[in-house]
Design an enzyme around this catalytic site. Sequence first.
Site, PDB file in Angstrom:
ATOM      1  N   ASP A 118      -3.157  -2.767  -4.587  1.00  0.00           N
ATOM      2  CA  ASP A 118      -1.692  -2.671  -5.170  1.00  0.00           C
ATOM      3  C   ASP A 118      -1.480  -1.275  -5.770  1.00  0.00           C
ATOM      4  O   ASP A 118      -0.733  -1.409  -6.638  1.00  0.00           O
ATOM      5  CB  ASP A 118      -1.554  -3.673  -6.134  1.00  0.00           C
ATOM      6  N   LYS A 153      -0.134   1.905  -1.424  1.00  0.00           N
ATOM      7  CA  LYS A 153      -0.664   2.418  -0.277  1.00  0.00           C
ATOM      8  C   LYS A 153       0.527   2.460   0.893  1.00  0.00           C
ATOM      9  O   LYS A 153       0.662   3.278   1.584  1.00  0.00           O
ATOM     10  CB  LYS A 153      -1.744   1.745   0.129  1.00  0.00           C
ATOM     11  N   GLY A 157      -0.726  -6.870   0.851  1.00  0.00           N
ATOM     12  CA  GLY A 157       0.744  -7.088   0.669  1.00  0.00           C
ATOM     13  C   GLY A 157       1.196  -5.582   0.600  1.00  0.00           C
ATOM     14  O   GLY A 157       1.091  -5.171  -0.259  1.00  0.00           O
ATOM     15  N   HIS A 158       1.928  -5.112   1.463  1.00  0.00           N
ATOM     16  CA  HIS A 158       2.582  -3.718   1.411  1.00  0.00           C
ATOM     17  C   HIS A 158       3.857  -3.687   1.275  1.00  0.00           C
ATOM     18  O   HIS A 158       4.581  -3.907   2.349  1.00  0.00           O
ATOM     19  CB  HIS A 158       1.787  -3.022   2.715  1.00  0.00           C
ATOM     20  N   GLN A 175      -6.313  -3.609   0.404  1.00  0.00           N
ATOM     21  CA  GLN A 175      -6.998  -3.937  -1.155  1.00  0.00           C
ATOM     22  C   GLN A 175      -7.283  -2.643  -1.544  1.00  0.00           C
ATOM     23  O   GLN A 175      -6.735  -1.615  -1.350  1.00  0.00           O
ATOM     24  CB  GLN A 175      -8.080  -4.824  -0.878  1.00  0.00           C
TER      25      GLN A 175
HETATM   26  P1  IMP Z   1      -9.139 -12.946  -1.217  1.00  0.00           P
HETATM   27  O1  IMP Z   1      -8.809 -11.628  -0.449  1.00  0.00           O
HETATM   28  O2  IMP Z   1      -7.973 -13.790  -0.747  1.00  0.00           O
HETATM   29  O3  IMP Z   1     -10.628 -13.592  -0.573  1.00  0.00           O
HETATM   30  O4  IMP Z   1      -9.272 -12.765  -2.620  1.00  0.00           O
HETATM   31  C1  IMP Z   1     -10.460 -11.882  -3.274  1.00  0.00           C
HETATM   32  C2  IMP Z   1      -9.810 -11.140  -4.333  1.00  0.00           C
HETATM   33  O5  IMP Z   1      -9.131  -9.930  -4.008  1.00  0.00           O
HETATM   34  C3  IMP Z   1      -8.933 -11.861  -5.267  1.00  0.00           C
HETATM   35  O6  IMP Z   1      -9.184 -11.361  -6.646  1.00  0.00           O
HETATM   36  C4  IMP Z   1      -7.423 -11.316  -4.845  1.00  0.00           C
HETATM   37  O7  IMP Z   1      -6.586 -11.395  -5.858  1.00  0.00           O
HETATM   38  C5  IMP Z   1      -7.808  -9.688  -4.363  1.00  0.00           C
HETATM   39  N1  IMP Z   1      -7.284  -9.331  -3.378  1.00  0.00           N
HETATM   40  C6  IMP Z   1      -7.091  -9.814  -1.977  1.00  0.00           C
HETATM   41  N2  IMP Z   1      -5.932  -8.969  -1.483  1.00  0.00           N
HETATM   42  C7  IMP Z   1      -5.516  -8.249  -2.577  1.00  0.00           C
HETATM   43  C8  IMP Z   1      -4.596  -7.308  -2.333  1.00  0.00           C
HETATM   44  O8  IMP Z   1      -3.863  -6.820  -1.217  1.00  0.00           O
HETATM   45  N3  IMP Z   1      -4.339  -6.609  -3.305  1.00  0.00           N
HETATM   46  C9  IMP Z   1      -4.757  -6.814  -4.584  1.00  0.00           C
HETATM   47  N4  IMP Z   1      -5.649  -7.690  -4.534  1.00  0.00           N
HETATM   48  C10 IMP Z   1      -6.054  -8.393  -3.641  1.00  0.00           C
END
Ligand code: IMP
Length: 432
Positions: free
Chosen positions: A15, A18, A42-43, A226
């Site tokens: 977040d 990017k 999420g972009h 991420q």
């Molecule tokens: P997962 O990727 O859904 O398995 O989540 C694992 C961890 O990564 C959690 O703490 C999510 O909040 C975090 N996470 C996954 N995608 C994002 C993103 O795009 N931005 C920020 N955190 C993310």
Amino acid sequence: MRGRNIVVVGAQWGDEGKGKVVDLLTKNVGAVVRFQGGHNAGHTLVISNEKTVLHLIPSGILHDNVDCLIGNGVVLSPSAVLDEIAQLEARGVEVRERITLSPACPLVLSYHVATDIAREKARGSEKIGTTGRGIGPAYEDKVARRGVRLGDLYHGEGFATKLADAMNYHNFMLEKYYNAATVDFQQTFDETSRLAEEIEPMVGDVGSVLHDLNSRGENILFEGAQGALLDIDLGTYPFVTSSHTMAGAASVGSGFDSSRLDYVLGIVKAYSTRVGAGPFPTELFDAVGRHLADKGREFGSTTGRPRRCGWFDAAAVKRVVKMTGLSGLCMTKLDVLDGLETIRVCTKYEGSDGESASTRFGSEYYSELSPLYEDLPGWQESTAGARDLKDLPENAQAYIRRIEEWVDAPIAMISTGPDRHDTIVLTEVLGK
Ligand code: IMP
């Protein structure tokens, strides 16, 4: 002649903004490639006051004539990708002719979502706080070599057999271990087969397309999702995502020669945020934390969850700079710090020079390290929308210079607002 290739990664917990930076750099590239993650990302892009949130499709799609590719390192939900295409088409953006999806992408299907949700529920207070999109279970299937990949959809019998094997496993676990509802095979098979037809014209050999683009002298941008501290190996394990979020993943996640990656741009927010559970040494629970959350509108773009907020952690970013080799940084959301009396930066952790720190970094025990701060004077003027370094208050310029020293990487760009034009470019990372 060959093109110049740039990798853009988040250098914190995701977040960092990017999407905007990728969008801005896209004017100088022939293609944008996703190489890891899935629709957990999420972009958010704001162009001429219009907001678009992309989860799976590379942020370059909003520029005409730019190829968008989804590499083998991405776990692909067929329904999510088609929904996103439909949304873009409704806004007049042509997608299908410009997108290539790797047949080696492992699929994310409904049983992965069911397993993700059941597992989080079973962990109770120890839950990771995943996005609930099935990302972890899809990567588990890949590593366990029972994954169903996009290319399998076009091999009739093979697809049915692979899907049945994977679903037998997941349904057994759901029913017997998690005491949760199972997922219907026939429904999953029929639905996925239907989506497969619509997706087929977009499937192609991503590695070869990239190689050809590069040979033709086109610049390529590799778009990370991420953030580095969520890397499956080097992040705050187990509170991480299930893919490699470091820049090295750009090569293996797309099938592109790693020796041809020229520049790694790390995106950092001017402060820190994190969604979900896990260590966050500089987290704030006071009025400043609320200031950052409110002014920065810190809500997850995929799940809408409030983000945890804290001071900039230069010690953590310095480690990322070392581990993933950041050539330069783009600092985003500087304007969120406007109006603060004092700005604190964690420059190291108590005892971090000692042996004990080595077992704590890159793990959940990281939270046991106490941050040591340096205080810098804030500024009262607005930096929102500034487009030149000299338009920034002196204290804001000093903040940027000190961060460069602390993290040991040059700041190449500064973002001062959501619009693509609200940017200060200090180094042209792609040239013209
Ligand atoms: P997962 O990727 O859904 O398995 O989540 C694992 C961890 O990564 C959690 O703490 C999510 O909040 C975090 N996470 C996954 N995608 C994002 C993103 O795009 N931005 C920020 N955190 C993310």
